[in-house]
Design a protein around this motif. Structure first.
Motif, PDB file in Angstrom:
ATOM      1  N   VAL A  52     144.766  36.582  48.326  1.00 31.55           N
ATOM      2  CA  VAL A  52     144.496  36.151  49.711  1.00 31.55           C
ATOM      3  C   VAL A  52     144.129  37.563  50.427  1.00 31.55           C
ATOM      4  O   VAL A  52     143.677  37.595  51.519  1.00 31.55           O
ATOM      5  CB  VAL A  52     145.677  35.626  50.172  1.00 31.55           C
ATOM      6  N   MET A  53     145.209  38.535  50.264  1.00 28.97           N
ATOM      7  CA  MET A  53     145.063  39.693  51.066  1.00 28.97           C
ATOM      8  C   MET A  53     143.649  40.386  50.660  1.00 28.97           C
ATOM      9  O   MET A  53     143.095  41.080  51.702  1.00 28.97           O
ATOM     10  CB  MET A  53     146.428  40.622  50.784  1.00 28.97           C
ATOM     11  N   MET A  54     143.047  40.376  49.705  1.00 38.49           N
ATOM     12  CA  MET A  54     141.779  41.004  49.102  1.00 38.49           C
ATOM     13  C   MET A  54     140.818  40.170  49.829  1.00 38.49           C
ATOM     14  O   MET A  54     139.883  40.566  50.456  1.00 38.49           O
ATOM     15  CB  MET A  54     141.640  40.879  47.606  1.00 38.49           C
ATOM     16  N   ARG A  55     141.128  38.923  50.069  1.00 38.16           N
ATOM     17  CA  ARG A  55     140.018  38.192  50.682  1.00 38.16           C
ATOM     18  C   ARG A  55     139.916  38.492  52.187  1.00 38.16           C
ATOM     19  O   ARG A  55     138.816  38.601  52.689  1.00 38.16           O
ATOM     20  CB  ARG A  55     140.428  36.613  50.698  1.00 38.16           C
ATOM     21  N   ILE A  56     141.217  38.684  52.989  1.00 32.62           N
ATOM     22  CA  ILE A  56     141.100  39.016  54.042  1.00 32.62           C
ATOM     23  C   ILE A  56     140.668  40.106  54.521  1.00 32.62           C
ATOM     24  O   ILE A  56     140.131  40.598  55.366  1.00 32.62           O
ATOM     25  CB  ILE A  56     142.789  38.855  54.864  1.00 32.62           C
ATOM     26  N   SER A  57     140.851  41.356  53.489  1.00 27.47           N
ATOM     27  CA  SER A  57     140.377  42.705  53.655  1.00 27.47           C
ATOM     28  C   SER A  57     139.204  42.858  53.786  1.00 27.47           C
ATOM     29  O   SER A  57     138.415  43.917  54.064  1.00 27.47           O
ATOM     30  CB  SER A  57     141.441  43.471  52.620  1.00 27.47           C
ATOM     31  N   GLU A  58     138.306  42.144  52.956  1.00 26.85           N
ATOM     32  CA  GLU A  58     136.805  42.220  52.838  1.00 26.85           C
ATOM     33  C   GLU A  58     136.060  42.038  54.130  1.00 26.85           C
ATOM     34  O   GLU A  58     134.945  42.834  54.187  1.00 26.85           O
ATOM     35  CB  GLU A  58     136.089  40.879  51.990  1.00 26.85           C
ATOM     36  N   LYS A  59     136.510  41.613  55.065  1.00 22.99           N
ATOM     37  CA  LYS A  59     136.151  41.588  56.582  1.00 22.99           C
ATOM     38  C   LYS A  59     136.320  43.043  57.244  1.00 22.99           C
ATOM     39  O   LYS A  59     135.465  43.127  58.219  1.00 22.99           O
ATOM     40  CB  LYS A  59     136.529  40.632  57.531  1.00 22.99           C
ATOM     41  N   TYR A  60     137.097  43.710  56.872  1.00 23.96           N
ATOM     42  CA  TYR A  60     137.537  44.938  57.587  1.00 23.96           C
ATOM     43  C   TYR A  60     137.346  46.210  56.810  1.00 23.96           C
ATOM     44  O   TYR A  60     137.178  47.391  57.108  1.00 23.96           O
ATOM     45  CB  TYR A  60     138.921  44.774  57.906  1.00 23.96           C
ATOM     46  N   THR A  61     137.207  46.142  55.435  1.00 22.08           N
ATOM     47  CA  THR A  61     137.078  47.439  54.474  1.00 22.08           C
ATOM     48  C   THR A  61     135.837  47.426  53.760  1.00 22.08           C
ATOM     49  O   THR A  61     135.167  46.380  53.560  1.00 22.08           O
ATOM     50  CB  THR A  61     138.430  47.356  53.655  1.00 22.08           C
ATOM     51  N   GLY A  62     135.672  48.593  53.154  1.00 22.88           N
ATOM     52  CA  GLY A  62     134.466  48.635  52.298  1.00 22.88           C
ATOM     53  C   GLY A  62     134.738  48.282  50.621  1.00 22.88           C
ATOM     54  O   GLY A  62     135.994  47.633  50.451  1.00 22.88           O
ATOM     55  N   GLU A  63     134.027  48.510  49.759  1.00 26.25           N
ATOM     56  CA  GLU A  63     134.186  48.200  48.627  1.00 26.25           C
ATOM     57  C   GLU A  63     134.490  49.417  47.550  1.00 26.25           C
ATOM     58  O   GLU A  63     134.377  49.194  46.307  1.00 26.25           O
ATOM     59  CB  GLU A  63     132.771  47.298  48.233  1.00 26.25           C
ATOM     60  N   GLY A  64     134.897  50.391  48.259  1.00 21.50           N
ATOM     61  CA  GLY A  64     135.197  51.574  47.292  1.00 21.50           C
ATOM     62  C   GLY A  64     136.624  51.547  46.794  1.00 21.50           C
ATOM     63  O   GLY A  64     137.139  50.414  46.984  1.00 21.50           O
TER      64      GLY A  64
END
Length: 281
Positions: A17-29
Motif C-alpha cells: 500500500v505504501m509503495m502504491r501511494i509513493s508512486e505518485k510522489y517519488t521516482g523509480e530509483g
C-alpha cells in the motif's frame, strides 16, 4: 504463533500500500529503497533492546553468513524485478515474483523433510493456480518477446530470499534472530547505496519520507514471518503468507484506491480463500 503469521501478512500488505501511494510522489530509483533499509536497520537494533551487534558466542559466523546472503538476495530480487518489468511488462514479473513461494515451500518438503498432507498439497497447487488467474487479469506484456531466463531468475532470487528465514530457523542460533535481521538489512542497504552511487541516481525529501515509512512495515513483515516459522510449518506459512497478502492487497485496492475487481480477480480471490482453508485444515 498464528498471530505472528497474520501480523506478517498485514505488514506485507502495508508495504504494498505504501509503495502504491509513493508512486505518485517519488521516482523509480533505488534511493527510496536505500532509505527503507536504513529504517529497517534502526528498527532491528531498537527492538532488540540495543543488542550487541557482534556478540562473541557460538553461531555468530553462521548468523553473519546467512544475513549476508539474505541481504544480497533482497537487493538482487529488487534489481531483477525492475529489469523484468522493463523487459517483460508488469504482469509476468509480478506473477513470477509471487510464484517464488514455491522455492521455500519445496525446500521445506525436500530438504527439511516436512510432510504435507493431501489437503495441504492441494492447497498449494490451488494457491499457485490462483496467482496465475489474478495476474492474468492485469496489463499486457510489452512487445519484443519474453525473457524466460530473467523471469526464472526473478522467481529464484525472490523465493530464495524468503527461504532464508526457514534456513536460519533450522540451522541458526535462535537467540541471534535480531542480529540475523540486522545483518540482512545492513547488507541490503550497503549494496543499495552502491547501486545509487554507481548509477548516479538522485532522490529528494519525498523519497526519504516514503522510504522511512515503507521501512516500518517491511521490517515487521520479516520479523513476524521469522517468528511465525518457529511454530508454523514452512509449507503452510509461506503459501499462507503469499496468498494472504494478495487478498489483503486486493481489498486495500478496492477500499483505498477505488479499484474494481473484474471476474478473473474475483475467481482468483475465491480460489485463494479455498487454498487457505486447505492449507490450514
Amino acid at each position: 504463533v498464528v498471530l505472528y503469521l497474520f501480523l506478517a501478512i498485514v505488514s506485507s500488505m502495508l508495504v504494498s500500500v505504501m509503495m502504491r501511494i509513493s508512486e505518485k510522489y517519488t521516482g523509480e530509483g533505488a534511493g527510496k529503497l536505500a532509505v527503507n533499509y536504513v529504517m529497517c536497520c534502526l528498527l532491528a537494533w531498537a527492538f532488540s533492546g540495543g543488542m550487541e551487534i557482534f556478540p562473541r558466542q557460538e553461531g555468530l559466523s553462521t548468523t553473519l553468513l546467512l544475513g549476508v546472503v539474505n541481504g544480497f538476495l533482497y537487493l538482487a530480487g529488487f534489481v531483477m524485478l525492475q529489469w523484468n518489468i522493463s523487459r517483460n511488462g508488469v504482469v509476468l514479473p509480478s506473477t513470477f515474483m509471487k510464484l517464488g513461494v514455491v522455492v521455500p515451500t519445496l525446500m521445506a518438503i525436500l530438504v527439511f523433510r516436512e510432510q504435507p498432507r493431501l489437503t495441504q498439497a492441494a492447497g498449494l497447487l490451488l494457491a499457485v493456480a490462483a496467482i496465475f488467474v489474478i495476474q492474468g487479469a492485469g496489463e499486457k506484456r510489452r512487445a519484443g518477446g519474453v525473457s524466460i531466463g530473467g523471469l526464472l531468475l526473478l522467481l529464484l532470487t525472490g523465493g530464495s530470499a524468503d527461504a532464508m528465514s526457514k534456513v536460519f530457523e533450522e540451522v541458526g542460533p535462535q537467540n541471534l534472530k535480531d542480529q540475523f535481521l540486522l545483518y540482512t538489512f545492513a547488507v541490503a542497504l550497503i549494496l543499495c547505496v552502491v547501486l545509487v552511487v554507481v548509477k548516479k541516481q538522485r532522490f529528494g525529501w519525498k523519497d526519504v519520507a516514503f522510504g522511512l515509512l515503507i521501512g516500518i512495515p517491511n521490517y515487521f513483515s520479516a520479523r513476524f514471518l521469522l517468528l511465525a516459522l518457529g511454530g508454523v510449518p514452512a509449507m503452510i506459512a509461506y503459501p499462507s503468507f503469499s496468498v494472504g497478502t494478495i487478498v489483503l492487497v486486493a481489498l486495500a485496492g478496492v477500499l483505498l484506491f477505488r479499484e474494481k475487481l473484474n471476474r478473473r480477480k474475483i475467481i482468483g480471490l475465491l480460489l485463494i480463500l479455498a487454498a487457505l482453508v486447505l492449507l490450514n485444515v
